[in-house]
Design a protein around this motif. Structure first.
Motif, PDB file in Angstrom:
ATOM      1  N   UNK A  79     101.835  -4.016  47.809  1.00 28.54           N
ATOM      2  CA  UNK A  79     101.135  -3.883  49.083  1.00 28.54           C
ATOM      3  C   UNK A  79      99.727  -4.468  48.969  1.00 28.54           C
ATOM      4  N   UNK A  80      99.269  -5.040  50.081  1.00 30.89           N
ATOM      5  CA  UNK A  80      97.885  -5.488  50.216  1.00 30.89           C
ATOM      6  C   UNK A  80      97.169  -4.521  51.148  1.00 30.89           C
ATOM      7  N   UNK A  81      95.997  -4.032  50.720  1.00 32.04           N
ATOM      8  CA  UNK A  81      95.185  -3.147  51.555  1.00 32.04           C
ATOM      9  C   UNK A  81      93.801  -3.771  51.700  1.00 32.04           C
ATOM     10  N   UNK A  82      93.383  -4.004  52.930  1.00 29.58           N
ATOM     11  CA  UNK A  82      92.036  -4.487  53.196  1.00 29.58           C
ATOM     12  C   UNK A  82      91.176  -3.350  53.706  1.00 29.58           C
ATOM     13  N   UNK A  83      89.970  -3.230  53.179  1.00 34.85           N
ATOM     14  CA  UNK A  83      89.056  -2.184  53.634  1.00 34.85           C
ATOM     15  C   UNK A  83      87.740  -2.810  54.057  1.00 34.85           C
ATOM     16  N   UNK A  84      87.216  -2.350  55.184  1.00 32.20           N
ATOM     17  CA  UNK A  84      85.946  -2.866  55.681  1.00 32.20           C
ATOM     18  C   UNK A  84      85.260  -1.769  56.490  1.00 32.20           C
ATOM     19  N   UNK A  85      83.928  -1.829  56.550  1.00 32.87           N
ATOM     20  CA  UNK A  85      83.171  -0.838  57.312  1.00 32.87           C
ATOM     21  C   UNK A  85      83.066  -1.217  58.791  1.00 32.87           C
ATOM     22  N   UNK A  86      83.259  -2.516  59.082  1.00 33.99           N
ATOM     23  CA  UNK A  86      83.104  -3.017  60.443  1.00 33.99           C
ATOM     24  C   UNK A  86      84.389  -2.869  61.250  1.00 33.99           C
ATOM     25  N   UNK A  87      84.329  -2.095  62.332  1.00 33.25           N
ATOM     26  CA  UNK A  87      85.498  -1.913  63.186  1.00 33.25           C
ATOM     27  C   UNK A  87      85.901  -3.217  63.855  1.00 33.25           C
TER      28      UNK A  87
END
Length: 215
Positions: A79-87
């Motif tokens: 699986x690839x999971x992307x995380x970011x603070x910007x909605x």
């Protein structure tokens, strides 16, 4: 104080400009007009797309620029999971870069919402120089990597034009941090990372390291 770069990342229209125009031009700028960063980026994308049963985390993934490459070769439970603070960046990522093995999470890179030793590959590409207090982000990246897992970073480095008088001031106003030549290497080594390697392309650097098998 919120920097110019941080404010832009929260503007919905900028997430589209960033993906289609800003980032390609900015990446070439790291090579001071040459092609070394673009060439390395192309090789990195091919490496990320290799076949394997891997868990991949993309820290500060933005609009998902690497999601297709990093998820294309995944098999098994990969699986690839992307995380970011910007909605707004995550909304663009959902719209433009979806995938069967792709998911996105909103979160703080300083406090990654994952258990220790979760991911085989942890990326932070063209983002660390925009994150306030960036060194603890490396701590978190190494923490969530599996023993033997890899850390891959692309960010700025103090070299060539970045060392000119006034460059640091401009970077500071914009929110873009210029890292010392060995700053990130020494931090990772102090954390116990192994096989820490650096490739400098103009005013950019690629860093590859691994979490110890015993750690």
């Amino acid at each position: 104080m919120t920097t110019i770069a941080q404010r832009l990342m929260g503007v919905p229209v900028f997430s589209q400009i960033y993906e289609q125009l800003w980032r390609p031009v900015f990446t070439r700028g790291f090579s001071l007009g040459g092609s070394s960063t673009v060439d390395y980026d192309r090789a990195l994308r091919a490496y990320l797309a290799r076949t394997g049963d891997r868990m991949v985390l993309d820290v500060a993934c933005g609009p998902g620029n690497y999601s297709d490459d990093a998820s294309r070769g995944l098999v098994g439970d990969g699986q690839y999971v992307g995380i970011d603070f910007s909605a707004s960046m995550l909304a663009q990522a959902h719209a433009a870069n979806p995938g069967e093995r792709v998911s996105y999470v909103r979160g703080d890179a300083h406090h990654l919402p994952f258990p220790d030793g979760t991911f085989d590959t942890v990326l932070c590409l063209a983002a660390l120089y925009l994150i306030p207090d960036p060194l603890p982000v490396l701590d978190e990246m190494l923490r969530v990597a599996k023993p033997g897992g890899e850390i891959v970073v692309f960010t700025s480095v103090r070299a060539s034009i970045a060392a000119l008088p006034g460059a640091e001031a401009v970077a500071g106003v914009s929110g873009l941090r210029i890292f010392g030549r060995r700053e990130l290497l020494e931090h990772l080594e102090a954390l116990g990372a192994e096989h820490v390697e650096q490739t400098v392309t103009g005013v950019g650097q690629y860093i590859h390291a691994r979490r110890p098998l015993a750690g």
